[in-house]
Design a protein around this motif. Structure first.
Motif, PDB file in Angstrom:
ATOM      1  N   GLN A 195       0.802  -1.220   0.000  1.00 45.57           N
ATOM      2  CA  GLN A 195       0.000   0.000   0.000  1.00 45.57           C
ATOM      3  C   GLN A 195       0.835   1.271   0.000  1.00 45.57           C
ATOM      4  OE1 GLN A 195      -3.325   0.196  -0.393  1.00 45.57           O
ATOM      5  NE2 GLN A 195      -3.185  -2.006  -0.715  1.00 45.57           N
ATOM      6  N   ALA A 196       2.060   1.194   0.484  1.00 49.42           N
ATOM      7  CA  ALA A 196       2.921   2.385   0.523  1.00 49.42           C
ATOM      8  C   ALA A 196       4.369   1.929   0.507  1.00 49.42           C
ATOM      9  CB  ALA A 196       2.650   3.207   1.779  1.00 49.42           C
ATOM     10  N   LEU A 197       5.216   2.796  -0.025  1.00 52.73           N
ATOM     11  CA  LEU A 197       6.645   2.509  -0.007  1.00 52.73           C
ATOM     12  C   LEU A 197       7.429   3.804   0.072  1.00 52.73           C
ATOM     13  CD1 LEU A 197       8.271   3.033  -2.971  1.00 52.73           C
ATOM     14  CD2 LEU A 197       6.721   1.223  -3.623  1.00 52.73           C
ATOM     15  N   GLU A 198       8.619   3.683   0.626  1.00 50.46           N
ATOM     16  CA  GLU A 198       9.549   4.807   0.714  1.00 50.46           C
ATOM     17  C   GLU A 198      10.944   4.250   0.475  1.00 50.46           C
ATOM     18  OE1 GLU A 198      10.932   8.240   3.904  1.00 50.46           O
ATOM     19  OE2 GLU A 198      10.074   6.381   4.670  1.00 50.46           O
ATOM     20  N   ILE A 199      11.686   4.898  -0.406  1.00 45.77           N
ATOM     21  CA  ILE A 199      13.073   4.513  -0.674  1.00 45.77           C
ATOM     22  C   ILE A 199      13.932   5.749  -0.417  1.00 45.77           C
ATOM     23  CG2 ILE A 199      14.710   3.622  -2.384  1.00 45.77           C
ATOM     24  CD1 ILE A 199      12.463   1.646  -1.937  1.00 45.77           C
ATOM     25  N   THR A 200      14.996   5.581   0.349  1.00 45.02           N
ATOM     26  CA  THR A 200      15.905   6.703   0.581  1.00 45.02           C
ATOM     27  C   THR A 200      17.325   6.298   0.197  1.00 45.02           C
ATOM     28  OG1 THR A 200      16.403   6.112   2.882  1.00 45.02           O
ATOM     29  CG2 THR A 200      14.508   7.551   2.516  1.00 45.02           C
ATOM     30  N   ALA A 201      18.148   7.308  -0.064  1.00 45.35           N
ATOM     31  CA  ALA A 201      19.564   7.065  -0.343  1.00 45.35           C
ATOM     32  C   ALA A 201      20.238   6.536   0.921  1.00 45.35           C
ATOM     33  CB  ALA A 201      20.231   8.354  -0.805  1.00 45.35           C
ATOM     34  N   GLU A 202      21.377   5.906   0.743  1.00 46.24           N
ATOM     35  CA  GLU A 202      22.036   5.228   1.861  1.00 46.24           C
ATOM     36  C   GLU A 202      22.303   6.133   3.054  1.00 46.24           C
ATOM     37  OE1 GLU A 202      25.686   2.229   2.818  1.00 46.24           O
ATOM     38  OE2 GLU A 202      24.839   2.317   0.825  1.00 46.24           O
TER      39      GLU A 202
END
Length: 187
Positions: free
Chosen positions: A132-139
């Motif tokens: 339903q939701a996702l978040e991707i961040t840099a290292e």
């Protein structure tokens, strides 16, 4: 990011939880809310701050019927060693999945193929096993468990109240919106 609104793919993996090694599969996830919390590697720098933050909020997630699964491409043995040697990681009570084959990381499209490590990815999965939701961040950018709690509450609210949506910065108990022709151009 084509995984939003898709069902999680089949997997089976070894994990560390409550001082024991256990097996976890996609079938174990279905029927409950879940958060998959991917991170690059054990024994690193930003990762323990994030995992510790989630551990500090784990009881709140549990009260909401949400299980947490942290995932890295390390083994379940490495997770145990880290749990036993770090005060921060030692407080973790949620499941720490080992993904040395990178199957789960590939399934969620967070694997850095050239490095064999997962990106920082957070996925909220509903009881049907649908993302339903996702978040991707840099290292170098750590995530915030308080905001994750807010997003899970919003996802749960929307599921329980068809026809309503949660606006930006929505918090539990605040007004929602009911999309309609009458609202077009008035927000």
């Amino acid at each position: 990011m084509s995984v939003i609104n898709t069902e999680i793919k089949p997997f089976k993996a070894q994990a560390f939880k409550d001082g024991k090694f256990i097996e976890v599969s996609d079938a174990d996830v279905k029927g409950n809310w879940a958060v998959f919390f991917f991170y690059p590697a054990d024994f690193t720098f930003v990762c323990p701050t994030e995992l510790g933050d989630v551990a500090d909020h784990y009881e709140e997630f549990q009260k909401m019927g949400v299980e947490i699964y942290s995932v890295s491409t390390d083994t379940h043995f490495t997770h145990k060693a880290w749990h036993d040697s770090s005060e921060t990681i030692g407080k973790i009570k949620y499941t720490m999945i080992g993904d040395p084959t990178a199957t789960i990381s590939r399934n969620f499209e967070v694997l850095r193929e050239n490095e064999g490590l997962a990106n920082r990815g957070t996925f909220i999965v509903d009881p049907d096993g649908v993302i339903q939701a996702l978040e991707i961040t840099a290292e170098g950018i750590g995530r915030d468990a308080s905001d994750l709690l807010r997003k899970v509450k919003a996802a749960q609210y929307v599921r329980a109240h068809p026809g309503e949506v949660c606006p930006a910065k929505w918090k539990e108990g605040e007004e929602t919106l009911a999309p309609s022709l009458d609202l077009v151009g008035k927000i």
